[in-house]
Design a protein around this motif. Structure first.
Motif, PDB file in Angstrom:
ATOM      1  N   VAL A  66     -16.470  19.735  14.358  1.00 53.56           N
ATOM      2  CA  VAL A  66     -15.736  20.561  15.436  1.00 53.56           C
ATOM      3  C   VAL A  66     -14.870  19.588  16.335  1.00 53.56           C
ATOM      4  O   VAL A  66     -14.026  20.058  17.014  1.00 53.56           O
ATOM      5  CB  VAL A  66     -16.377  21.596  16.012  1.00 53.56           C
ATOM      6  CG1 VAL A  66     -16.884  22.535  14.997  1.00 53.56           C
ATOM      7  CG2 VAL A  66     -17.518  21.065  16.934  1.00 53.56           C
ATOM      8  N   PHE A 100     -10.431  21.668  11.067  1.00 54.72           N
ATOM      9  CA  PHE A 100     -10.227  22.762  11.888  1.00 54.72           C
ATOM     10  C   PHE A 100     -10.936  22.279  13.237  1.00 54.72           C
ATOM     11  O   PHE A 100     -11.157  23.347  14.075  1.00 54.72           O
ATOM     12  CB  PHE A 100     -10.811  24.192  11.566  1.00 54.72           C
ATOM     13  CG  PHE A 100     -10.112  24.366  10.056  1.00 54.72           C
ATOM     14  CD1 PHE A 100      -8.860  24.804  10.138  1.00 54.72           C
ATOM     15  CD2 PHE A 100     -10.868  24.557   8.934  1.00 54.72           C
ATOM     16  CE1 PHE A 100      -8.182  25.293   9.028  1.00 54.72           C
ATOM     17  CE2 PHE A 100     -10.178  24.965   7.658  1.00 54.72           C
ATOM     18  CZ  PHE A 100      -8.955  25.373   7.901  1.00 54.72           C
ATOM     19  N   GLY A 101     -11.105  21.153  13.455  1.00 52.82           N
ATOM     20  CA  GLY A 101     -11.472  20.613  14.790  1.00 52.82           C
ATOM     21  C   GLY A 101     -10.663  20.642  15.919  1.00 52.82           C
ATOM     22  O   GLY A 101      -9.507  21.118  15.831  1.00 52.82           O
ATOM     23  N   GLU A 102     -11.233  20.075  16.959  1.00 50.15           N
ATOM     24  CA  GLU A 102     -10.225  19.933  18.253  1.00 50.15           C
ATOM     25  C   GLU A 102      -9.193  19.084  18.322  1.00 50.15           C
ATOM     26  O   GLU A 102      -8.092  19.293  18.866  1.00 50.15           O
ATOM     27  CB  GLU A 102     -11.322  19.901  19.534  1.00 50.15           C
ATOM     28  CG  GLU A 102     -12.196  20.879  20.085  1.00 50.15           C
ATOM     29  CD  GLU A 102     -11.627  22.179  20.155  1.00 50.15           C
ATOM     30  OE1 GLU A 102     -10.468  22.368  20.722  1.00 50.15           O
ATOM     31  OE2 GLU A 102     -12.274  23.177  19.842  1.00 50.15           O
ATOM     32  N   GLU A 147      -6.467  21.328  24.692  1.00 46.28           N
ATOM     33  CA  GLU A 147      -7.210  20.804  23.699  1.00 46.28           C
ATOM     34  C   GLU A 147      -7.625  19.430  23.751  1.00 46.28           C
ATOM     35  O   GLU A 147      -8.649  18.739  23.371  1.00 46.28           O
ATOM     36  CB  GLU A 147      -6.548  21.156  22.371  1.00 46.28           C
ATOM     37  CG  GLU A 147      -6.100  22.616  21.993  1.00 46.28           C
ATOM     38  CD  GLU A 147      -7.449  23.379  21.948  1.00 46.28           C
ATOM     39  OE1 GLU A 147      -8.558  22.873  21.903  1.00 46.28           O
ATOM     40  OE2 GLU A 147      -7.455  24.810  21.721  1.00 46.28           O
ATOM     41  N   ASN A 199     -14.952  13.749  10.499  1.00 40.99           N
ATOM     42  CA  ASN A 199     -15.752  14.948  10.442  1.00 40.99           C
ATOM     43  C   ASN A 199     -17.255  14.514  10.137  1.00 40.99           C
ATOM     44  O   ASN A 199     -17.562  13.437  10.457  1.00 40.99           O
ATOM     45  CB  ASN A 199     -15.063  15.626   9.194  1.00 40.99           C
ATOM     46  CG  ASN A 199     -15.728  15.130   7.927  1.00 40.99           C
ATOM     47  OD1 ASN A 199     -16.168  13.963   7.672  1.00 40.99           O
ATOM     48  ND2 ASN A 199     -14.737  15.804   6.991  1.00 40.99           N
ATOM     49  N   GLU A 203      -7.508  28.562  14.874  1.00 39.60           N
ATOM     50  CA  GLU A 203      -8.519  28.906  15.898  1.00 39.60           C
ATOM     51  C   GLU A 203      -9.684  29.827  15.296  1.00 39.60           C
ATOM     52  O   GLU A 203     -10.545  29.740  15.840  1.00 39.60           O
ATOM     53  CB  GLU A 203      -7.583  29.760  17.011  1.00 39.60           C
ATOM     54  CG  GLU A 203      -6.871  28.802  17.905  1.00 39.60           C
ATOM     55  CD  GLU A 203      -7.579  27.931  18.841  1.00 39.60           C
ATOM     56  OE1 GLU A 203      -8.829  28.111  19.050  1.00 39.60           O
ATOM     57  OE2 GLU A 203      -6.949  27.098  19.531  1.00 39.60           O
ATOM     58  N   GLN A 227     -10.659  29.464  12.072  1.00 35.21           N
ATOM     59  CA  GLN A 227     -11.628  28.657  11.662  1.00 35.21           C
ATOM     60  C   GLN A 227     -12.544  27.963  12.564  1.00 35.21           C
ATOM     61  O   GLN A 227     -13.472  27.657  12.118  1.00 35.21           O
ATOM     62  CB  GLN A 227     -10.924  27.680  10.616  1.00 35.21           C
ATOM     63  CG  GLN A 227     -10.185  28.487   9.526  1.00 35.21           C
ATOM     64  CD  GLN A 227     -11.332  28.938   8.368  1.00 35.21           C
ATOM     65  OE1 GLN A 227     -12.323  28.581   8.155  1.00 35.21           O
ATOM     66  NE2 GLN A 227     -10.584  29.894   7.736  1.00 35.21           N
ATOM     67  N   GLY A 228     -11.772  27.403  13.496  1.00 33.08           N
ATOM     68  CA  GLY A 228     -12.522  26.495  14.425  1.00 33.08           C
ATOM     69  C   GLY A 228     -13.502  27.164  15.244  1.00 33.08           C
ATOM     70  O   GLY A 228     -14.607  26.862  15.211  1.00 33.08           O
ATOM     71  N   ARG A 229     -13.266  28.397  15.577  1.00 28.12           N
ATOM     72  CA  ARG A 229     -14.319  29.306  16.349  1.00 28.12           C
ATOM     73  C   ARG A 229     -15.373  29.822  15.390  1.00 28.12           C
ATOM     74  O   ARG A 229     -16.497  29.818  15.801  1.00 28.12           O
ATOM     75  CB  ARG A 229     -13.639  30.626  17.006  1.00 28.12           C
ATOM     76  CG  ARG A 229     -14.870  31.348  17.898  1.00 28.12           C
ATOM     77  CD  ARG A 229     -13.935  32.528  18.402  1.00 28.12           C
ATOM     78  NE  ARG A 229     -14.653  33.068  19.532  1.00 28.12           N
ATOM     79  CZ  ARG A 229     -15.471  34.178  19.446  1.00 28.12           C
ATOM     80  NH1 ARG A 229     -15.416  34.718  18.043  1.00 28.12           N
ATOM     81  NH2 ARG A 229     -16.152  34.740  20.515  1.00 28.12           N
ATOM     82  N   GLN A 240     -16.537  27.999  13.223  1.00 23.14           N
ATOM     83  CA  GLN A 240     -17.401  26.652  12.711  1.00 23.14           C
ATOM     84  C   GLN A 240     -18.327  26.405  14.183  1.00 23.14           C
ATOM     85  O   GLN A 240     -19.503  26.055  13.987  1.00 23.14           O
ATOM     86  CB  GLN A 240     -16.704  25.428  12.553  1.00 23.14           C
ATOM     87  CG  GLN A 240     -15.936  25.749  11.223  1.00 23.14           C
ATOM     88  CD  GLN A 240     -15.263  24.226  10.885  1.00 23.14           C
ATOM     89  OE1 GLN A 240     -15.116  23.373  11.399  1.00 23.14           O
ATOM     90  NE2 GLN A 240     -14.770  24.217   9.475  1.00 23.14           N
ATOM     91  N   ASP A 294     -11.755  29.806  22.442  1.00 23.01           N
ATOM     92  CA  ASP A 294     -11.137  29.935  21.176  1.00 23.01           C
ATOM     93  C   ASP A 294     -10.767  31.394  21.078  1.00 23.01           C
ATOM     94  O   ASP A 294      -9.837  31.896  20.397  1.00 23.01           O
ATOM     95  CB  ASP A 294     -12.180  29.520  19.896  1.00 23.01           C
ATOM     96  CG  ASP A 294     -12.391  28.114  20.170  1.00 23.01           C
ATOM     97  OD1 ASP A 294     -11.254  27.547  20.803  1.00 23.01           O
ATOM     98  OD2 ASP A 294     -13.001  27.345  19.352  1.00 23.01           O
TER      99      ASP A 294
END
Length: 280
Positions: free
Chosen positions: A28, A33-35, A66, A121, A149, A151-153, A155, A179
């Motif tokens: 993440v 899809f990380g920050e 971010e 990653n 957002e 996909q990031g949330r 994970q 998120d």
């Protein structure tokens, strides 16, 4: 102009070091899809924005936030790595059960970053600028932002359940909440842009410009086994922009020709049939 402030946006304080979790958190931070991805995506969209000033301002606000999230995750990874050393890993490897656990540690945290976060990653694959979308089309970009957002949330929510460390979970809860808000923001921007320009991107190429291809915009071609896909509004409803109604084709026939490519020069060495070459 950017200016760094020493305080983090939210407190980061783990209860207990956990090098394996540090590796998982890398996803993440520097995953697709990380920050780092949303940071770069929003900033480049903002840098290049030619639309209304409010959209540029929102993109710069969230993109800059971010940057702070990247710093928070680096701080989290560093705390999770506290006390880890190559000697500890070697000692643990003497016990088969511990070796299996310690084998999950990212060796680059010891060898490359000196117990710090990395722009990679969870498998050590470097972050890639190809992850970001900054097309210059506001609606297309806002939809990509909502996807990122989402996909990031997802994970972070999965990571939340991979630890019982309350300090780590407290950080994750703050990130999950932000998120969620960012999804609200992108949904609001998308709705506003759709109301102004319609739901199809790009609005500057209207459906009527497709001329004789217009009917192809409403056909659902069933091209896999089963016909369950006929049950959705995407197959039997009306187009969201009101320009036509969908029609389901259970057994569609191809409408094109069979390709008949020109025989290339023999110097290209395709090893073609000699009879075919004679007919050239």
């Amino acid at each position: 102009m950017f200016r760094h402030q020493k305080e983090l946006q939210f407190e980061v304080k783990v209860d207990c070091p956990d090098p394996m979790l540090a590796r998982q958190v890398q996803e993440v931070l520097g995953g697709q899809f990380g920050e780092m991805t949303v940071m770069m995506q929003y900033l480049f969209q903002g840098f290049n924005c030619r639309g209304e000033e409010k959209y540029k301002d929102m993109l710069m606000d969230i993109g800059t936030e971010e940057i702070g999230h990247v710093e928070m995750l680096c701080a989290l990874i560093s705390q999770l790595m506290d006390g880890a050393s190559p000697a500890d890993q070697a000692e643990a490897a003497k016990d088969p059960h511990m070796a299996a656990i310690m084998g999950g540690i990212n060796p680059q945290h010891l060898l490359v970053s000196g117990l710090g976060g990395l722009p990679t990653n969870s498998n050590g694959v470097p972050w890639n600028a190809g992850y970001i979308v900054a097309s210059g089309n506001l609606l297309a970009d806002m939809r990509s932002n909502l996807h990122a957002e989402s996909q990031g949330r997802l994970q972070v929510a999965r990571l939340y359940h991979m630890t019982t460390d309350e300090g780590v979970r407290a950080t994750f809860r703050k990130m999950l909440a932000r998120d969620r808000y960012h999804q609200y923001q992108w949904m609001a921007a998308i709705a506003e842009l759709e109301e102004k320009n319609g739901v199809v991107v790009p609005a500057t190429f209207p459906p009527e410009a497709e001329m004789e291809a217009q009917e192809e915009a409403y056909k659902f071609w069933n091209l896999s086994e089963g016909e369950q896909s006929a049950e959705g509004l995407w197959a039997t409803g009306s187009a969201p922009d009101g320009t036509g109604d969908f029609k389901y084709y259970a057994d569609p026939d191809p409408e094109g020709n069979i390709p008949n490519p020109t025989v290339p020069a023999s110097e290209v060495h395709h090893d073609l049939d000699k009879e075919l070459l004679k007919r050239k």
